[in-house]
Enzyme design. Structure first.
Site, mmCIF file in Angstrom:
data_model
loop_
_atom_site.group_PDB
_atom_site.id
_atom_site.type_symbol
_atom_site.label_atom_id
_atom_site.label_comp_id
_atom_site.label_asym_id
_atom_site.label_seq_id
_atom_site.Cartn_x
_atom_site.Cartn_y
_atom_site.Cartn_z
ATOM 1 C CE LYS A 71 -4.051 1.991 2.299
ATOM 2 N NZ LYS A 71 -5.112 1.744 3.310
ATOM 3 C CB ILE A 143 -6.835 -10.566 1.317
ATOM 4 C CG1 ILE A 143 -6.275 -10.133 2.676
ATOM 5 C CG2 ILE A 143 -8.105 -11.407 1.503
ATOM 6 C CD1 ILE A 143 -5.865 -11.253 3.596
ATOM 7 C CG ASP A 186 -14.425 5.317 5.971
ATOM 8 O OD1 ASP A 186 -15.584 5.748 5.854
ATOM 9 O OD2 ASP A 186 -13.618 5.282 5.028
ATOM 10 C CG ASN A 191 -13.929 -0.045 4.525
ATOM 11 O OD1 ASN A 191 -14.844 -0.685 5.052
ATOM 12 N ND2 ASN A 191 -13.793 1.264 4.648
ATOM 13 C CG ASP A 203 -8.890 0.492 2.873
ATOM 14 O OD1 ASP A 203 -7.696 0.244 2.613
ATOM 15 O OD2 ASP A 203 -9.775 0.531 2.008
#
Length: 256
Positions: A71, A143, A186, A191, A203
C-alpha cells in the site's frame, strides 16, 4: 568484465521488478521500493489492484513465490492531511505528535495503519497481517490468489450475501472494539474483503482508540453502514442499538 556484467544483470532485474508499477510515483518512493525489494526479496511488483483517495495497493511476489500487498500512500494529497487531522489528533496514542512537512505527515499515517493492523491481528480480528512499514509504504499479507485480490463485499453477487456473512462482520466488530479496543471509523461494504466465505476488514488507517472523543459516534456510523448494506440485500438485521449494547464503550457512555 565479470563485475560489469553483474551490475548490468542487476540493473535489468531492477527494471523488470518495476516494469508495471505506476509511473506517477515520486523518486523517493521508487528508492524506498528498491530498499523493500532487497529486504523482502521481491521478484516483481505489478500494477495497482485498488486505488483510493489516499493510496494505491500493488501486488508483489517474492523470489520464492510469496505474495504481498504494497500500500503506497500519496505524498502530495490534501485528503490524507484532512484524514490525519480528523482521526489522529485526539487519539491518545498520538498525543504530542509533530510533523514539519507533508511527507512526514503521510509517514505518520502509514505507521498508524501498521500499528492498527498489528493490534487488530494480535487480537484475532481478521485483517491482513502487517509485515513492514517504510515511510509511505505499508507491506501486508495479500488477501487473494496469485496476484488477484479477493472481492470486496460490495462486489459479491447477491446470492453470496447472506446472514452468515452479516453475523461474521458483527463478530469481527465485537473483537475489534472489545478486545483490540479500536473503532474502525469508516467501515462499509467498500472496505471489507471476502475470501472463502470469510470477511477481512481492510483500510484501518483511520481506526481510533476507544478513548478517542468521537469513538462511540464513529462506531454507530460503522454499524449503520453495515446494516444499511445488508438490509438492502434482503438480510434480516439486528437493530443498531441492540448491537451497541455488546460494546463496553457504549456501556461506559450509558453509565455517564
Amino acid at each position: 568484465m565479470e563485475r560489469k556484467g553483474k551490475k548490468e544483470e542487476k540493473r535489468r532485474k531492477d527494471e523488470d521488478l518495476f516494469k508495471v508499477v505506476d509511473s506517477t510515483l515520486d523518486t523517493r518512493t521508487y528508492y524506498l521500493l528498491y530498499q523493500l525489494s532487497r529486504k523482502l526479496n521481491l521478484k516483481n511488483i505489478y500494477g495497482a489492484i485498488s486505488s483510493g483517495k489516499e493510496a494505491k495497493v500493488y501486488p508483489a511476489i517474492t523470489e520464492d513465490g510469496k505474495w504481498y500487498a504494497l500500500k503506497i500512500y500519496y505524498v502530495s494529497t490534501a485528503a490524507s492531511k484532512r484524514a490525519l487531522e480528523k482521526y489522529t489528533f485526539g487519539d491518545p496514542r498520538f498525543e504530542g505528535i509533530k510533523v514539519s512537512n507533508t511527507r512526514q505527515l503521510i509517514s505518520v499515517w502509514a505507521r498508524k495503519e501498521f500499528k492498527n493492523l498489528s493490534r487488530l491481528f494480535k487480537n484475532d480480528v481478521r485483517v491482513p497481517e502487517p509485515i513492514y512499514v517504510l515511510e509511505n509504504i505499508l507491506v501486508m499479507q495479500f488477501i487473494g490468489e496469485d496476484g488477484i485480490r479477493a472481492p470486496l463485499l460490495k462486489e459479491l453477487p447477491d446470492d453470496e450475501i447472506n446472514e452468515e456473512l452479516y453475523k461474521d462482520i458483527i463478530d469481527q466488530l465485537d473483537k475489534m472494539v472489545n478486545k483490540a479496543e479500536l473503532v474502525h471509523g469508516d467501515l462499509s461494504e467498500y472496505n471489507i474483503m471476502v475470501k472463502d466465505g470469510k470477511n477481512y476488514i481492510i483500510d484501518v488507517s483511520q481506526a481510533v482508540d476507544i478513548d478517542h472523543p468521537n469513538a462511540l459516534e464513529l462506531l454507530k456510523r460503522d454499524i449503520e453502514n453495515i446494516n444499511t448494506f445488508f438490509e438492502s440485500k434482503g438480510i434480516e438485521i439486528i437493530e443498531t442499538e441492540e448491537i451497541l449494547r455488546r460494546f463496553k464503550i457504549y456501556e461506559n457512555e450509558d453509565q455517564n
